[in-house]
Design a protein around this motif. Structure first.
Motif, PDB file in Angstrom:
ATOM      1  N   THR A   1       0.843  -1.197   0.000  1.00  0.00           N
ATOM      2  CA  THR A   1       0.000   0.000   0.000  1.00  0.00           C
ATOM      3  C   THR A   1       0.874   1.240   0.000  1.00  0.00           C
ATOM      4  O   THR A   1       1.732   1.401   0.873  1.00  0.00           O
ATOM      5  CB  THR A   1      -0.922   0.019   1.221  1.00  0.00           C
TER       6      THR A   1
ATOM      7  N   THR B   1      -1.901   6.360  -1.695  1.00  0.00           N
ATOM      8  CA  THR B   1      -3.223   5.746  -1.527  1.00  0.00           C
ATOM      9  C   THR B   1      -3.782   6.030  -0.142  1.00  0.00           C
ATOM     10  O   THR B   1      -4.965   6.376   0.013  1.00  0.00           O
ATOM     11  CB  THR B   1      -3.131   4.232  -1.758  1.00  0.00           C
TER      12      THR B   1
ATOM     13  N   ARG C   1      -4.844   9.655   0.069  1.00  0.00           N
ATOM     14  CA  ARG C   1      -6.088   9.897  -0.672  1.00  0.00           C
ATOM     15  C   ARG C   1      -7.310   9.510   0.157  1.00  0.00           C
ATOM     16  O   ARG C   1      -8.265  10.277   0.272  1.00  0.00           O
ATOM     17  CB  ARG C   1      -6.072   9.101  -1.973  1.00  0.00           C
ATOM     18  N   TRP C   2      -7.274   8.332   0.770  1.00  0.00           N
ATOM     19  CA  TRP C   2      -8.433   7.873   1.516  1.00  0.00           C
ATOM     20  C   TRP C   2      -8.528   8.531   2.886  1.00  0.00           C
ATOM     21  O   TRP C   2      -9.618   8.611   3.467  1.00  0.00           O
ATOM     22  CB  TRP C   2      -8.424   6.355   1.627  1.00  0.00           C
TER      23      TRP C   2
ATOM     24  N   LEU D   1     -11.600   1.868   3.776  1.00  0.00           N
ATOM     25  CA  LEU D   1     -11.581   2.441   2.432  1.00  0.00           C
ATOM     26  C   LEU D   1     -10.356   1.990   1.650  1.00  0.00           C
ATOM     27  O   LEU D   1     -10.444   1.691   0.455  1.00  0.00           O
ATOM     28  CB  LEU D   1     -11.622   3.967   2.522  1.00  0.00           C
TER      29      LEU D   1
ATOM     30  N   CYS E   1     -10.313  -0.423  -1.936  1.00  0.00           N
ATOM     31  CA  CYS E   1      -9.987   0.221  -3.210  1.00  0.00           C
ATOM     32  C   CYS E   1      -9.247  -0.716  -4.148  1.00  0.00           C
ATOM     33  O   CYS E   1      -8.938  -0.339  -5.272  1.00  0.00           O
ATOM     34  CB  CYS E   1      -9.133   1.473  -2.973  1.00  0.00           C
TER      35      CYS E   1
ATOM     36  N   CYS F   1     -10.922  -7.050   0.496  1.00  0.00           N
ATOM     37  CA  CYS F   1     -11.630  -5.768   0.489  1.00  0.00           C
ATOM     38  C   CYS F   1     -12.167  -5.309   1.832  1.00  0.00           C
ATOM     39  O   CYS F   1     -12.434  -4.136   2.004  1.00  0.00           O
ATOM     40  CB  CYS F   1     -12.798  -5.788  -0.497  1.00  0.00           C
TER      41      CYS F   1
END
Length: 269
Positions: free
Chosen positions: A23, A27, A30-31, A189, A193, A200
């Motif tokens: 990750t 990312t 962003r979340w 989240l 993604c 998920c």
């Protein structure tokens, strides 16, 4: 005044997140930005810090210091009150001296709750933070024995002679419970993604309400109804939302008075 989303991302604690090793920080950032907006709005738009705002306080009237009786029908609007000496005077709305203190107390009312004070400028001088404090979340009190200016030159920009500008941020401070709820939402989240490649973590949001084994019937709660109730389906997040916003208020309650003069805010440029 419209309240934008917080300028700063809320603090993120990844200790209980178990994100995939690949990750990226982009990312996560962003979340974090998405989760900050979601929880800020769902919790009632009360948590900070907001973007800095600069206000220019002023009194309703320069006649507030007039020591005589009120002459009705002169010099603009009045908020009359009866003083201890039996004379009628105009109540100060900001930059006032309260009668609740044994000594003179000079204060300015700000649109709060005040998260912190960025700077206070009088003319070209930036005051030392030790020379003022905030009481009750919205009163900027002068603490060095001096007083705030009665009037200022509204045509001049901040920092010029004859001006008085206060730059501050609004919003309640985030506690550990808020950070834990925010971190849980960020993890949810981020894991969602990947399009299903990592499981998920989205099964937690389905809220299964009924199962029939032989016919294999599964019944889930209506997500649209859950979102309309300002909930996410995540236990850690929803528990915090229920505690801090039990009545699902979209914004803080406000009381407006036609007699209260709001501080002037320059919105452009």
């Amino acid at each position: 005044m419209l309240q934008p989303t917080p300028c700063e991302l809320w603090p993120f604690d990844p200790s209980c997140c178990l994100l995939p090793e690949d990750t990226s920080e982009e990312t996560i950032t962003r979340w974090r930005r998405v989760a900050t907006s979601i929880l800020w709005m769902a919790s009632g738009r009360r948590w900070g810090p907001s973007c800095p705002v600069t206000v220019r306080p002023c009194r309703r009237s320069c006649l507030d210091d007039y020591s005589g009786a009120v002459r009705w029908g002169t010099a603009g609007p009045w908020i009359p009150y009866l003083g201890r000496d039996g004379k009628w005077r105009n109540a100060r709305v900001c930059s006032c001296e309260t009668d609740c203190s044994c000594t003179e107390l000079c204060e300015v009312r700000l649109d709060g709750p005040v998260h912190d004070i960025v700077s206070v400028q009088i003319g070209g001088e930036t005051l030392d933070p030790a020379s003022y404090r905030v009481d009750n979340g919205d009163l900027l009190v002068r603490a060095d024995g001096a007083c705030w200016p009665d009037c200022q030159d509204m045509a001049a920009p901040c920092g010029e002679p004859g001006t008085f500008c206060v730059t501050y941020r609004t919003g309640l401070p985030l506690d550990e419970a808020a950070i834990a709820a925010f971190s849980a939402l960020v993890c949810h989240l981020v894991k969602g993604c990947g399009g299903g490649s990592c499981g998920c973590n989205l099964q937690r949001n389905r809220n299964l309400s009924r199962v029939s084994r032989q016919g294999v019937d599964l019944e889930f709660e209506d997500r649209t109804a859950m979102y309309a109730d300002m909930r996410t389906g995540l236990p850690e997040v929803d528990q915090w939302l229920v505690l801090v916003n039990p009545y699902r208020q979209p914004a803080p309650s406000r009381v407006w008075s036609v007699d209260y003069k709001q501080p002037r805010v320059t919105t452009w440029p």
